[in-house]
Motif scaffolding. Sequence first.
Motif, short mmCIF file in Angstrom:
data_model
loop_
_atom_site.label_atom_id
_atom_site.label_comp_id
_atom_site.label_asym_id
_atom_site.label_seq_id
_atom_site.Cartn_x
_atom_site.Cartn_y
_atom_site.Cartn_z
N LEU A 163 51.91 40.45 37.03
CA LEU A 163 51.18 39.59 37.95
C LEU A 163 50.03 40.35 38.62
O LEU A 163 50.22 41.46 39.12
N ARG A 164 48.87 39.73 38.60
CA ARG A 164 47.66 40.28 39.23
C ARG A 164 47.09 41.52 38.54
O ARG A 164 46.15 42.10 39.03
N ALA A 165 47.70 41.95 37.43
CA ALA A 165 47.13 43.09 36.71
C ALA A 165 45.89 42.61 35.96
O ALA A 165 45.75 41.43 35.67
N ASN A 166 45.00 43.54 35.63
CA ASN A 166 43.88 43.19 34.78
C ASN A 166 44.24 43.52 33.35
O ASN A 166 44.75 44.61 33.08
N VAL A 167 43.99 42.59 32.44
CA VAL A 167 44.27 42.86 31.03
C VAL A 167 42.96 42.99 30.26
O VAL A 167 41.95 42.38 30.61
N LEU A 168 42.99 43.82 29.24
CA LEU A 168 41.79 44.11 28.45
C LEU A 168 41.91 43.50 27.07
O LEU A 168 42.99 43.48 26.49
N GLU A 169 40.76 43.04 26.58
CA GLU A 169 40.69 42.70 25.17
C GLU A 169 39.91 43.80 24.49
O GLU A 169 38.81 44.15 24.91
N ILE A 170 40.52 44.36 23.44
CA ILE A 170 39.94 45.56 22.85
C ILE A 170 39.76 45.38 21.35
O ILE A 170 40.66 44.93 20.65
N GLU A 171 38.58 45.76 20.87
CA GLU A 171 38.31 45.74 19.43
C GLU A 171 39.06 46.89 18.77
O GLU A 171 39.54 47.80 19.43
N LYS A 225 32.10 41.89 35.47
CA LYS A 225 30.85 41.14 35.22
C LYS A 225 29.91 41.88 34.28
O LYS A 225 29.04 41.27 33.66
N ASN A 226 30.07 43.20 34.22
CA ASN A 226 29.13 44.00 33.42
C ASN A 226 29.69 44.44 32.08
O ASN A 226 29.10 45.27 31.41
N ILE A 227 30.85 43.88 31.72
CA ILE A 227 31.55 44.42 30.56
C ILE A 227 30.74 44.29 29.27
O ILE A 227 30.83 45.12 28.38
N ASN A 228 29.89 43.29 29.20
CA ASN A 228 29.08 43.14 28.00
C ASN A 228 27.69 43.76 28.14
O ASN A 228 26.95 43.88 27.16
N LYS A 229 27.36 44.16 29.34
CA LYS A 229 26.06 44.76 29.57
C LYS A 229 26.11 46.25 29.24
O LYS A 229 25.12 46.84 28.80
N TYR A 230 27.29 46.87 29.47
CA TYR A 230 27.43 48.30 29.20
C TYR A 230 28.31 48.51 27.98
O TYR A 230 29.01 47.60 27.52
N ARG A 231 28.30 49.75 27.50
CA ARG A 231 29.18 50.13 26.40
C ARG A 231 30.51 50.56 27.02
O ARG A 231 30.62 51.66 27.57
N VAL A 232 31.50 49.69 26.96
CA VAL A 232 32.77 49.95 27.63
C VAL A 232 33.87 50.17 26.59
O VAL A 232 34.06 49.34 25.70
N TYR A 233 34.56 51.29 26.71
CA TYR A 233 35.65 51.61 25.79
C TYR A 233 36.97 51.76 26.53
O TYR A 233 36.99 51.97 27.74
N GLY A 234 38.04 51.65 25.77
CA GLY A 234 39.36 51.82 26.38
C GLY A 234 39.99 53.13 25.95
O GLY A 234 39.73 53.62 24.85
N TYR A 235 40.79 53.73 26.83
CA TYR A 235 41.58 54.90 26.49
C TYR A 235 43.04 54.56 26.78
O TYR A 235 43.39 54.24 27.93
N CYS A 236 43.87 54.58 25.75
CA CYS A 236 45.26 54.18 25.94
C CYS A 236 46.11 55.37 26.37
O CYS A 236 46.18 56.38 25.67
N HIS A 237 46.71 55.27 27.55
CA HIS A 237 47.62 56.32 28.02
C HIS A 237 49.01 56.01 27.48
O HIS A 237 49.55 54.93 27.73
#
Lengths: 373, 405
Positions: A163-171, A225-237
């Motif tokens: 609940l209330r966590a942010n989830v990511l969609e990752i390529e 809001k800027n997720i598509n404006k910048y190059r954003v990558y994920g790092y899985c811990h």
Amino acid sequence: MMGELMGIINLSEAEEYLGELNRSRPLAAIPFAGRYRLIDFVLSNMVNSDISNVGVFIQHKYRSLMDHLRSGKEWDLARKRDGLFILPPAYTRTPMQMHRGDVENFYSNLDYIRSSRQKYVVVAGPEMVSNMDYRSALELHKKTEADITILYTKANCSTHDCLRANVLEIEKDGQVTDMKEYHALGGYQNLSMQTFIMEKKILIELINDCIARGDYDFIKHCIIKNINKYRVYGYCHQGYVARISSLRSYYKHSMELLNPQIWRELFLKSGLIYTKVKDEPPAKYMIDSDVANALVASGCYIEGRVENSILFRGVKVHKRAYIKNSIIMQSCEIGAGAVLENVICDKDVFITANKHLKGESNYPLVIKKGQVI
Amino acid sequence: MHKKKCVAMLLAGGQGSRLGVLTQQIAKPAVPFGGKYRIIDFPLSNCYNSGIDTVGVLTQYKPLALNSYIGIGSAWDLDRINGGVYVLPPFVKEQGGEWYKGTADAICQNVNFIDRFKPEYVLILSGDHIYKMDYSLMLEFHQDKEADVTIGVIEVPWDEASRFGIMSSDENYRITQFDEKPAQPKSNHASMGIYIFSWPILRKYLLDDENDTRSSHDFGKDIIPKLLRNQAKLVAYPFEGYWKDVGTVESFWQANMDLLGEKSQLNMYDSNWRIYSANPPRPPHYIAATAKVKSSIISEGCLAFGQVKNSVIFPDVYIGEGAVVKNSVIMAGAHIEDNVVIDKAIIGRKTVIKQGAVVSAAHELDGQQIVVVAADMVIPPHTIIKTSISRSANEEFCGKEEEQL
């Protein structure tokens, strides 16, 4: 050589989700795991990642936190250059006006960020408890040539509280294409650890940009809001992560520490967790003590029975007392013959002799700080 | 330098040879005690709690662990701008240099250090005792009595008196006679090795003593008898409370055991007189469902799956399932595997006792020898250890283990 990474610990929280435990202290100052406060984990991770410049952005109710951190000596952050900076809202750029969100606090302390010498910055909060080294995330950040790297963990939201966590969609290649607040999706999700690595100049750009548009929420406005404006990558811990987002998750993750594998991983894996020292003597067990499956901190004095529980520093358990499935915080005293089950005692609680207190296994009974019962 | 009323000098250079294996690698004051402390924490914490903020620590024998432990004194809040803790090893001078020849010589070689603070009084302490004592009360006593020297004394049982330096004093506490280990003791007031001197007098006697070729340069043997002969005013300060010399393996073990149980005379839980020490950043210890812990003290970072009774367990110790640890002191980082039995033993730092091994001298507790296993040893599985072993013997064990593999 000086590290190239600086740390920002962002403690602004819009609401308080841990009820009574949250009443007089921010989330970061909530006691956890027998001797720590939540902030110790993120702060120690930074120190163990060779970060020697840490800014703690605080918003309100920060007395207990200031008392805890003081000079930063216990985290080896009392330094001549850099070290620990505790940064309350400076209001210099927004006079006579309370801040609406964390970005305004970042903005009013922009000079600190600007004058720091490190090239990269990791921005993190206290709610994700783990033991990790940010340097491997920084390496990936450089390799992918990302503008922003978001640290995340995989969690099963059908069984975990998301609940209330942010989830990511990752390529497939790791690029983050969307980020939003979790909403009854269930299944395995990429949970944002609310930890971001970027070049300092990008952070400054994000802050200025947000302020210019009248925005004030760092994650919602600056990142999402800027997720598509910048190059954003994920790092899985990959390691253990405890997300402390409610009283229930606090209780659940506390109890998980009674598993020696989790104990080892959270406390010893990539570095030690530092905290304010109290110079308590070691815990003392008397002839009548009967302790099974328990985490016991220094300074405890045990004459009674303790089962599946966590005792913080300096707890006294008198004869014939029985503590089960409970969390007893610093300097509490449990009187002779008292029985506690599924109870969380905040600091300095005194349960007098022969009292019986019982919460539910999914809804622990919380006793307010300093109460005498 | 700011003037100080009283400067403490802590004699920490002794080897402590009677502690055998325990002081093979480190000086006696650095020997770990009581689950998280080292012996020197007691005098240093007493100094801090008594308001004495300037302490010279005289080191000589194997000082590495001791020096790094003391550091800049922050553990005892003795990292101060004016004063604080100073480590004072022997040093080379224009005309050669010398080791500290005796307790008095050690102070004498550091007269310059003491002079910097222009103190009225100098408190002489040793790093051999476990006790809590308010030195400021003793200093008040010294001033009240207008004494030249005040010596801390404690009542010992008459039958043990001949093991100590015995003070006889009159009704005004004035010392009339001092006998080192007398066969026929005249009193049962033993010297605790704690002295307060008025500095000008001590200074004069030290410099005189240095030129006396027949002197052994020792406080108990030379300085105190000479002061007595010269009719100086020596008074005895009677101390009541727990005080234990930990000079032998037996007394060291006993002092650790004294911390256990309800009758423990040394209250370590008094927040007004805390014993300070370096605090290792370790998590709370874990007691498993299979464990049974009685009458023991356990430090942080331990994992216990077996039985622990009447024992003192230092940080980061692992005690495996089915293991039994009784009447013992287990130093930091020791690893006790499953089904090991340890009774009346002292297990050194980071030593590994492999599964099924037994460390115990004999069956009956009374008169049983204490078995000391040195640090960093590996005791192979199912070995039976009945006598103390030190590192040189360990090589043999390691060799044996390799053969087994």
